[in-house]
Design an enzyme around this catalytic site. Structure first.
Site, PDB file in Angstrom:
ATOM      1  N   HIS A 162      29.202  -1.865  13.079  1.00 17.46           N
ATOM      2  CA  HIS A 162      30.412  -2.390  13.720  1.00 17.46           C
ATOM      3  C   HIS A 162      29.972  -2.851  15.110  1.00 17.46           C
ATOM      4  O   HIS A 162      29.072  -2.248  15.706  1.00 17.46           O
ATOM      5  CB  HIS A 162      31.470  -1.309  13.952  1.00 17.46           C
ATOM      6  CG  HIS A 162      31.947  -0.591  12.729  1.00 17.46           C
ATOM      7  ND1 HIS A 162      31.303   0.492  12.203  1.00 17.46           N
ATOM      8  CD2 HIS A 162      33.047  -0.777  11.972  1.00 17.46           C
ATOM      9  CE1 HIS A 162      31.974   0.929  11.159  1.00 17.46           C
ATOM     10  NE2 HIS A 162      33.037   0.189  10.989  1.00 17.46           N
ATOM     11  N   ASP A 202      29.572  -0.066  17.531  1.00 14.93           N
ATOM     12  CA  ASP A 202      28.470   0.890  17.300  1.00 14.93           C
ATOM     13  C   ASP A 202      27.270   0.528  18.164  1.00 14.93           C
ATOM     14  O   ASP A 202      26.420   1.369  18.457  1.00 14.93           O
ATOM     15  CB  ASP A 202      27.970   0.857  15.852  1.00 14.93           C
ATOM     16  CG  ASP A 202      29.050   1.129  14.841  1.00 14.93           C
ATOM     17  OD1 ASP A 202      30.046   1.779  15.195  1.00 14.93           O
ATOM     18  OD2 ASP A 202      28.889   0.683  13.683  1.00 14.93           O
ATOM     19  N   GLU A 250      33.523   1.678  -1.927  1.00  6.58           N
ATOM     20  CA  GLU A 250      33.033   2.965  -1.410  1.00  6.58           C
ATOM     21  C   GLU A 250      33.496   4.079  -2.341  1.00  6.58           C
ATOM     22  O   GLU A 250      34.680   4.201  -2.664  1.00  6.58           O
ATOM     23  CB  GLU A 250      33.565   3.193   0.007  1.00  6.58           C
ATOM     24  CG  GLU A 250      33.156   4.550   0.561  1.00  6.58           C
ATOM     25  CD  GLU A 250      33.289   4.647   2.081  1.00  6.58           C
ATOM     26  OE1 GLU A 250      33.050   3.643   2.772  1.00  6.58           O
ATOM     27  OE2 GLU A 250      33.628   5.737   2.551  1.00  6.58           O
ATOM     28  N   HIS A 256      36.387   6.271  -1.248  1.00  5.91           N
ATOM     29  CA  HIS A 256      37.666   5.562  -1.181  1.00  5.91           C
ATOM     30  C   HIS A 256      38.267   5.449  -2.581  1.00  5.91           C
ATOM     31  O   HIS A 256      39.483   5.572  -2.746  1.00  5.91           O
ATOM     32  CB  HIS A 256      37.491   4.168  -0.594  1.00  5.91           C
ATOM     33  CG  HIS A 256      37.045   4.164   0.844  1.00  5.91           C
ATOM     34  ND1 HIS A 256      36.841   3.013   1.556  1.00  5.91           N
ATOM     35  CD2 HIS A 256      36.763   5.179   1.698  1.00  5.91           C
ATOM     36  CE1 HIS A 256      36.458   3.304   2.792  1.00  5.91           C
ATOM     37  NE2 HIS A 256      36.390   4.620   2.896  1.00  5.91           N
ATOM     38  N   ASP A 276      38.558  11.737   3.452  1.00  4.47           N
ATOM     39  CA  ASP A 276      37.349  10.930   3.333  1.00  4.47           C
ATOM     40  C   ASP A 276      36.190  11.704   3.967  1.00  4.47           C
ATOM     41  O   ASP A 276      35.914  11.551   5.150  1.00  4.47           O
ATOM     42  CB  ASP A 276      37.630   9.628   4.097  1.00  4.47           C
ATOM     43  CG  ASP A 276      36.613   8.552   3.839  1.00  4.47           C
ATOM     44  OD1 ASP A 276      35.854   8.682   2.868  1.00  4.47           O
ATOM     45  OD2 ASP A 276      36.585   7.579   4.615  1.00  4.47           O
ATOM     46  N   ASP A 327      32.990  11.553   3.343  1.00 11.24           N
ATOM     47  CA  ASP A 327      31.760  10.756   3.569  1.00 11.24           C
ATOM     48  C   ASP A 327      30.489  11.591   3.428  1.00 11.24           C
ATOM     49  O   ASP A 327      29.627  11.592   4.329  1.00 11.24           O
ATOM     50  CB  ASP A 327      31.790  10.116   4.967  1.00 11.24           C
ATOM     51  CG  ASP A 327      32.712   8.903   5.055  1.00 11.24           C
ATOM     52  OD1 ASP A 327      33.103   8.379   4.004  1.00 11.24           O
ATOM     53  OD2 ASP A 327      33.031   8.493   6.186  1.00 11.24           O
ATOM     54  N   ASP A 331      27.323   4.954   3.889  1.00 11.18           N
ATOM     55  CA  ASP A 331      28.457   5.262   4.777  1.00 11.18           C
ATOM     56  C   ASP A 331      28.724   6.759   4.614  1.00 11.18           C
ATOM     57  O   ASP A 331      29.743   7.177   4.068  1.00 11.18           O
ATOM     58  CB  ASP A 331      29.668   4.407   4.399  1.00 11.18           C
ATOM     59  CG  ASP A 331      30.737   4.455   5.481  1.00 11.18           C
ATOM     60  OD1 ASP A 331      30.559   5.223   6.441  1.00 11.18           O
ATOM     61  OD2 ASP A 331      31.742   3.731   5.352  1.00 11.18           O
TER      62      ASP A 331
HETATM   63  C1  XUL Z   1      35.989   4.098   6.792  1.00  9.62           C
HETATM   64  C2  XUL Z   1      34.871   3.246   6.339  1.00  9.62           C
HETATM   65  C3  XUL Z   1      34.331   2.295   7.348  1.00  9.62           C
HETATM   66  C4  XUL Z   1      33.899   0.990   6.778  1.00  9.62           C
HETATM   67  C5  XUL Z   1      33.467  -0.023   7.810  1.00  9.62           C
HETATM   68  O1  XUL Z   1      36.495   4.932   5.817  1.00  9.62           O
HETATM   69  O2  XUL Z   1      34.427   3.366   5.244  1.00  9.62           O
HETATM   70  O3  XUL Z   1      33.285   2.914   8.012  1.00  9.62           O
HETATM   71  O4  XUL Z   1      32.849   1.149   5.882  1.00  9.62           O
HETATM   72  O5  XUL Z   1      34.436  -0.240   8.769  1.00  9.62           O
HETATM   73 CO    CO Z   2      32.815   2.482   4.275  1.00  9.67          CO
END
Ligand code: XUL
Ligand code: CO
Length: 437
Positions: free
Chosen positions: A100, A103, A267, A270, A306, A308, A337
């Site tokens: 991003h 970042d 993702e 998600h 989430d 991750d 991610d």
């Molecule tokens: C948030 C997510 C983000 C995107 C990029 O859940 O996955 O980090 O991948 O903005």
């Molecule tokens: Co993501």
């Protein structure tokens, strides 16, 4: 300053190795279904989790030190992150990164100053890239952290905020092109709503689409030939997010004429938040010609958010790679991610995490290739729909019949026989025998 001096270059040592700093399954040169693993698996480092996130959560402060020897919030720190990131990727043989805008540098109050910093850091990244095969997988603009985005970016009620979002996207596209990015991502974290009492959904969706069209027009005008991606997510931070899942995002893209320029970045965590399996959202994207890239992580089904996590579930990775192989690969890649658990707070843990993730997907690739080569799943599927190959089934498939004709056939036929068994348990045991046999 040298980074990760005590960590060796990570090499493939094979499944029986007990060396924690070696790959057990990721063997970049190994050819699988005609292609080396490294080409099947374009892995990417997520700048934000790996170089920025240090363990802060809703209940506590940082547990890890991500200063990389510089004072946080300075351009020295931004450069130290570049140095550390490149050392990290080189030790692991990772050839891509995702970022991003925020970042990369500390955000200033004035966007002109932020953009100047972004120019400086991207020059520095470009220098670092020289002599390496490291490239950008995709870039994106963070349009969710700053308070100005509390009501969304494209979906905001403020034309000024919309304008600011457009400026961030423009710059993030400039950077993506400068760094040779394959794609550009929209994750609509704040593009959604909390209550319909204060929200005009149609208005907001039209504005999001408008912003995306402007991004496509600008991107193409500066020579960006890659894919734009929507990254679907049903909720978190918002209660309702417009890009709920793959099917919803595809409908949106088609409705607003964006489907030629966009694909999806799926993702795992998600998809599961949307009540699907990871494989489901991959399949829905693939059959619509929109499986572009993957954010490789996993959630925790006992936790409804989430998380991750670095992927270690080989079953899910196998099913993912099954979809990817059937799709003929990805135009994007596999972006981790993912973040280490908060108590995993050492430099070495960062390496363990990537070794785990890369090995999990390498194993998934090997097992998915074995499933395809075995052929029993494909054979079963072909057989399952056999009644559509001949007779009335074939006519239905070719659109050569009508309700009138079919109802006449049904009357003659009497009650149809029960369809053939779905044989789910048999198929699951085939998968297990390939995974563990
Ligand atoms: C948030 C997510 C983000 C995107 C990029 O859940 O996955 O980090 O991948 O903005
Ligand atoms: Co993501």
């Amino acid at each position: 300053m040298q980074h990760f001096e005590n960590i060796p270059v990570i090499r493939y040592e094979g499944p029986t190795s007990k060396n924690p700093l070696a790959f057990k399954f990721y063997d970049p040169a190994r050819v699988v279904m005609g292609k080396p693993m490294r080409e099947h698996l374009p892995f990417a480092m997520a700048w934000w989790h790996n170089l920025c996130a240090a363990g802060t959560d809703m209940f506590g402060r940082d547990t890890a030190d991500k200063s990389f020897g510089a004072e946080k919030g300075t351009m020295e720190h931004a450069k130290a992150k570049v140095d550390a990131g490149f050392a990290f990727m080189q030790k692991l043989g990772i050839r891509y990164f995702c970022f991003h805008d925020v970042d990369l540098v500390p955000e200033a109050d004035d966007i002109k100053e932020t953009n100047r910093r972004l120019d400086e850091i991207s020059d520095y990244i470009l220098e670092k890239m020289q002599g390496t095969d490291i490239r950008c997988l995709w870039g994106t603009a963070n349009m969710f952290s700053n308070p100005r985005y509390m009501n969304g970016a494209g979906s905001t009620n403020s034309a000024e905020v919309f304008c600011f979002a457009a400026a961030q996207i423009k710059k993030a596209l400039d950077l993506t092109v400068k760094l040779g990015g394959r794609g550009y991502v929209f994750w609509g974290g704040r593009e959604g709503y909390e209550t319909l009492l204060n929200t005009d959904v149609k208005f907001e969706q039209e504005n999001i689409a408008n912003l995306m069209h402007m991004a496509v027009d600008y991107g193409r005008s500066i020579g960006f030939t890659g894919d734009f991606y929507i990254e679907p997510k049903p909720k978190e931070p918002m209660k309702h997010q417009y890009d709920f899942d793959a099917a919803t995002a595809i409908g949106f893209l088609r409705q607003y004429g964006l489907d030629k320029d966009f694909k999806l970045n799926i993702e795992a965590n998600h998809a599961t938040l949307a009540g699907h399996t990871f494989q489901h959202d991959l399949r829905i994207s693939a059959i619509n010609g929109m499986l572009g890239s993957i954010d490789a992580n996993q959630g925790d089904l006992l936790l409804g958010w989430d998380t991750d996590e670095f992927p270690f579930n080989v079953y899910d990775a196998t099913m993912c790679m099954y979809e990817v192989l059937k799709n003929g690969g990805l135009t994007g890649g596999f972006n981790f991610d993912s973040k280490t658990r908060r108590p995993s707070n050492t430099d070495e843990d960062m390496f363990h995490a990537y070794i785990l993730g890369m090995d999990t997907f390498a194993l998934g690739l090997l097992k998915a290739a074995a499933l395809i080569e075995d052929g029993r799943l494909d054979a079963f599927l072909a057989e399952r729909y056999a009644s559509f190959r001949t007779g009335v089934g074939a006519k239905i498939r070719k659109h050569e019949t009508t309700l009138l004709e079919l109802s006449a056939i049904a009357e003659q036929m009497g009650a149809p026989a029960l369809p053939s068994s779905g044989r789910q348990e048999y198929l699951e045991s085939v998968v297990n025998s390939i995974l563990f046999g």
